[in-house]
Design an enzyme around this catalytic site. Sequence first.
Site, PDB file in Angstrom:
ATOM      1  N   VAL A 144      -6.190   3.852  -5.768  1.00 15.49           N
ATOM      2  CA  VAL A 144      -4.998   4.625  -5.205  1.00 15.49           C
ATOM      3  C   VAL A 144      -5.381   5.972  -4.811  1.00 15.49           C
ATOM      4  O   VAL A 144      -5.109   6.367  -3.612  1.00 15.49           O
ATOM      5  CB  VAL A 144      -3.758   4.416  -5.907  1.00 15.49           C
ATOM      6  N   ASP A 145      -6.120   6.487  -5.623  1.00 14.52           N
ATOM      7  CA  ASP A 145      -6.539   8.087  -5.318  1.00 14.52           C
ATOM      8  C   ASP A 145      -7.493   8.066  -3.905  1.00 14.52           C
ATOM      9  O   ASP A 145      -7.107   8.966  -3.068  1.00 14.52           O
ATOM     10  CB  ASP A 145      -7.361   8.645  -6.512  1.00 14.52           C
ATOM     11  N   ASP A 180       0.749  -1.290  -0.154  1.00 15.08           N
ATOM     12  CA  ASP A 180      -0.082   0.015   0.165  1.00 15.08           C
ATOM     13  C   ASP A 180       1.001   1.191   0.189  1.00 15.08           C
ATOM     14  O   ASP A 180       1.735   1.440   0.833  1.00 15.08           O
ATOM     15  CB  ASP A 180      -0.873  -0.111   1.198  1.00 15.08           C
ATOM     16  N   ILE A 181       0.863   2.036  -1.027  1.00 11.81           N
ATOM     17  CA  ILE A 181       1.782   3.143  -1.072  1.00 11.81           C
ATOM     18  C   ILE A 181       1.533   4.344  -0.094  1.00 11.81           C
ATOM     19  O   ILE A 181       2.358   5.091   0.100  1.00 11.81           O
ATOM     20  CB  ILE A 181       1.444   3.872  -2.628  1.00 11.81           C
ATOM     21  N   SER A 229      -2.574   4.248 -14.367  1.00 13.48           N
ATOM     22  CA  SER A 229      -3.359   4.115 -15.413  1.00 13.48           C
ATOM     23  C   SER A 229      -4.049   2.406 -15.516  1.00 13.48           C
ATOM     24  O   SER A 229      -4.608   2.177 -16.499  1.00 13.48           O
ATOM     25  CB  SER A 229      -3.104   4.404 -16.663  1.00 13.48           C
ATOM     26  N   THR A 230      -3.349   1.611 -14.687  1.00 15.98           N
ATOM     27  CA  THR A 230      -3.538   0.009 -14.821  1.00 15.98           C
ATOM     28  C   THR A 230      -4.709  -0.547 -14.098  1.00 15.98           C
ATOM     29  O   THR A 230      -5.044  -1.482 -14.172  1.00 15.98           O
ATOM     30  CB  THR A 230      -2.329  -0.615 -14.501  1.00 15.98           C
ATOM     31  N   GLY A 231      -5.410   0.395 -13.440  1.00 16.79           N
ATOM     32  CA  GLY A 231      -6.630  -0.009 -12.675  1.00 16.79           C
ATOM     33  C   GLY A 231      -7.733   0.356 -13.622  1.00 16.79           C
ATOM     34  O   GLY A 231      -7.968  -0.030 -14.962  1.00 16.79           O
ATOM     35  N   VAL A 232      -8.728   1.182 -12.937  1.00 13.61           N
ATOM     36  CA  VAL A 232      -9.852   1.679 -13.834  1.00 13.61           C
ATOM     37  C   VAL A 232      -9.789   2.114 -15.132  1.00 13.61           C
ATOM     38  O   VAL A 232     -10.524   2.020 -16.223  1.00 13.61           O
ATOM     39  CB  VAL A 232     -10.942   2.469 -13.050  1.00 13.61           C
ATOM     40  N   TYR A 233      -8.485   2.693 -15.323  1.00  8.31           N
ATOM     41  CA  TYR A 233      -8.111   3.459 -16.776  1.00  8.31           C
ATOM     42  C   TYR A 233      -8.037   2.387 -17.916  1.00  8.31           C
ATOM     43  O   TYR A 233      -7.785   2.538 -18.863  1.00  8.31           O
ATOM     44  CB  TYR A 233      -7.033   4.371 -16.459  1.00  8.31           C
TER      45      TYR A 233
HETATM   46  N1  AR6 Z   1      -1.273   1.535  -3.088  1.00  6.33           N
HETATM   47  C1  AR6 Z   1      -0.650   1.355  -4.103  1.00  6.33           C
HETATM   48  N2  AR6 Z   1      -1.305   1.076  -5.322  1.00  6.33           N
HETATM   49  C2  AR6 Z   1      -2.583   0.808  -5.262  1.00  6.33           C
HETATM   50  C3  AR6 Z   1      -3.432   1.164  -4.025  1.00  6.33           C
HETATM   51  C4  AR6 Z   1      -2.709   1.620  -2.685  1.00  6.33           C
HETATM   52  N3  AR6 Z   1      -3.301   1.766  -1.894  1.00  6.33           N
HETATM   53  N4  AR6 Z   1      -4.822   1.093  -4.278  1.00  6.33           N
HETATM   54  C5  AR6 Z   1      -4.968   0.764  -5.721  1.00  6.33           C
HETATM   55  N5  AR6 Z   1      -3.860   0.507  -6.251  1.00  6.33           N
HETATM   56  P1  AR6 Z   1      -6.501   3.084  -9.965  1.00  6.33           P
HETATM   57  P2  AR6 Z   1      -5.852   4.398 -12.761  1.00  6.33           P
HETATM   58  C6  AR6 Z   1      -3.437   0.152  -7.576  1.00  6.33           C
HETATM   59  O1  AR6 Z   1      -7.728   2.561 -10.349  1.00  6.33           O
HETATM   60  O2  AR6 Z   1      -5.937   3.187 -13.594  1.00  6.33           O
HETATM   61  C7  AR6 Z   1      -9.435   6.655  -9.452  1.00  6.33           C
HETATM   62  O3  AR6 Z   1     -10.786   6.613  -9.373  1.00  6.33           O
HETATM   63  C8  AR6 Z   1      -4.175  -0.485  -8.384  1.00  6.33           C
HETATM   64  O4  AR6 Z   1      -4.205  -2.194  -8.251  1.00  6.33           O
HETATM   65  O5  AR6 Z   1      -6.170   3.472  -8.732  1.00  6.33           O
HETATM   66  O6  AR6 Z   1      -4.871   5.485 -13.131  1.00  6.33           O
HETATM   67  C9  AR6 Z   1      -8.993   8.037  -9.960  1.00  6.33           C
HETATM   68  O7  AR6 Z   1      -9.757   9.226  -9.197  1.00  6.33           O
HETATM   69  C10 AR6 Z   1      -3.527  -0.198  -9.794  1.00  6.33           C
HETATM   70  O8  AR6 Z   1      -2.515  -0.957 -10.270  1.00  6.33           O
HETATM   71  O9  AR6 Z   1      -5.845   4.110 -11.090  1.00  6.33           O
HETATM   72  C11 AR6 Z   1      -9.262   8.145 -11.435  1.00  6.33           C
HETATM   73  O10 AR6 Z   1     -10.607   8.458 -11.645  1.00  6.33           O
HETATM   74  C12 AR6 Z   1      -3.016   1.192  -9.720  1.00  6.33           C
HETATM   75  O11 AR6 Z   1      -3.074   1.509  -8.371  1.00  6.33           O
HETATM   76  C13 AR6 Z   1      -9.054   6.739 -11.747  1.00  6.33           C
HETATM   77  O12 AR6 Z   1      -8.993   5.804 -10.677  1.00  6.33           O
HETATM   78  C14 AR6 Z   1      -3.674   2.254 -10.448  1.00  6.33           C
HETATM   79  O13 AR6 Z   1      -5.146   1.903 -10.482  1.00  6.33           O
HETATM   80  C15 AR6 Z   1      -7.452   6.645 -12.419  1.00  6.33           C
HETATM   81  O14 AR6 Z   1      -7.450   5.292 -12.827  1.00  6.33           O
END
Ligand code: AR6
Length: 171
Positions: free
Chosen positions: A33-34, A10-11, A117-121
């Site tokens: 993560v946001d 967890d970052i 960008s590798t999550g919901v994006y």
């Molecule tokens: N620590 C480290 N990495 C994490 C954590 C954490 N606590 N939680 C999730 N991740 P994402 P995106 C990873 O969806 O794709 C938000 O709603 C996760 O497993 O957080 O850039 C924003 O407001 C994945 O590998 O970000 C934007 O609307 C990575 O973080 C949108 O999501 C990125 O996943 C941005 O989408």
Amino acid sequence: MEKIELLQGDITQLKVDAIVNAANKSLLGGGGVDGAIHRAAGQELLEETRSLNGCRTGEAKITGGYQLPAKYVIHTVGPVWKGGNKKEAELLANAYSNSLRVASRHGLQTLAFPNISTGVYGFPKEKAADIAISTVLDFFKRHSNIQKVWFVCFDQENYGIYEKKLREHGA
Ligand code: AR6
């Protein structure tokens, strides 16, 4: 000394000069993560991000870290994956390089990135890891004040990809 470190977890727990947030253009929080960063930093982070007037895709803005162990948060906006022909690769590289530039300009020495960008994006994870690693290595060639960059993978899949790609890049 190795300048790149790989970590799974967890970052929000990291005590570094800055953690990077994979934000959206509003900078007002969201999921993933946001959401975790805003929850851990507390209400004051939202108050500061409200004053920033958002952020364009590929750019980066810095705030305090408030309740986080990290001193600062660098908010960047990665691209939404739309198939690969909408400059996604270039925009993701910009998100990394502009975050590094902001950190460098503020004299920061240690920085941690999530897998932007590798999550919901929906950006393909292997491609995203290549871009992240090559952008950081390229930055290290030209700037010296940043001492260490952590790639923080939340999920096992990204961690495995980074282990392999870091080896391939000789990092
Ligand atoms: N620590 C480290 N990495 C994490 C954590 C954490 N606590 N939680 C999730 N991740 P994402 P995106 C990873 O969806 O794709 C938000 O709603 C996760 O497993 O957080 O850039 C924003 O407001 C994945 O590998 O970000 C934007 O609307 C990575 O973080 C949108 O999501 C990125 O996943 C941005 O989408």
